[in-house]
Structure formats: structure tokens, C-alpha cells
Write a protein that holds these residues in place. Sequence first.
Motif, PDB file in Angstrom:
ATOM      1  N   LYS A   6       0.830  -1.200   0.000  1.00 37.21           N
ATOM      2  CA  LYS A   6       0.000   0.000   0.000  1.00 37.21           C
ATOM      3  C   LYS A   6       0.870   1.259   0.000  1.00 37.21           C
ATOM      4  N   PHE A   7       1.949   1.226   0.813  1.00 38.22           N
ATOM      5  CA  PHE A   7       2.879   2.346   0.870  1.00 38.22           C
ATOM      6  C   PHE A   7       3.531   2.571  -0.494  1.00 38.22           C
ATOM      7  N   GLY A   9       2.462   1.610  -3.424  1.00 37.67           N
ATOM      8  CA  GLY A   9       1.445   2.039  -4.378  1.00 37.67           C
ATOM      9  C   GLY A   9       1.068   3.501  -4.227  1.00 37.67           C
ATOM     10  N   GLN A  10       1.057   3.984  -2.984  1.00 37.80           N
ATOM     11  CA  GLN A  10       0.654   5.357  -2.725  1.00 37.80           C
ATOM     12  C   GLN A  10       1.773   6.351  -3.050  1.00 37.80           C
ATOM     13  N   TYR A  11       3.016   5.978  -2.797  1.00 37.45           N
ATOM     14  CA  TYR A  11       4.140   6.906  -2.957  1.00 37.45           C
ATOM     15  C   TYR A  11       5.085   6.498  -4.089  1.00 37.45           C
ATOM     16  N   ARG A  12       4.576   5.824  -5.100  1.00 42.75           N
ATOM     17  CA  ARG A  12       5.394   5.354  -6.216  1.00 42.75           C
ATOM     18  C   ARG A  12       6.071   6.513  -6.943  1.00 42.75           C
TER      19      ARG A  12
END
Length: 67
Positions: A6-7, A9-12
Motif C-alpha cells: 500500500k505504501f 502504491g501510494q508513494y510510487r
Amino acid sequence: MEDFKKFIGQYRGAIIGIIIAIIILATRLYALIVGILLILAGAFIGNYVQQNKDDVKTKLKNFIDRM
């Protein structure tokens, strides 16, 4: 593991930006990039002055008079 995905994916975008910044700093490409930006800024300013000669002349005269 789900939190890590999730991390990522969110901060890619931020992670990719950091990696690119590290590569630019490591290879000293920033000097080339700054040089290109200065050339482009000079071209833009020169074009603006050429297209707006009367306005630039008036603004410059007013600026000098204030000094």
C-alpha cells in the motif's frame, strides 16, 4: 506485507523521483541541467524583449528613474 504494498502504491511517484534525483546528483548532470535551463531562460527573455520593445523600454526607464 500488505501495508508495504500500500505504501509503495501510494508513494510510487515520490520514490521514482528520489531515485532519479540520486542518479542526477551522482552523475553531476545537474550542472548540465542548470546550464540548459539558463539558456532557455535567456532565450525566453530575449524573445519577450524583442516582441514587447516599447513596454520593456518604458518599464526599464521607470525602474531606473526610481533608483
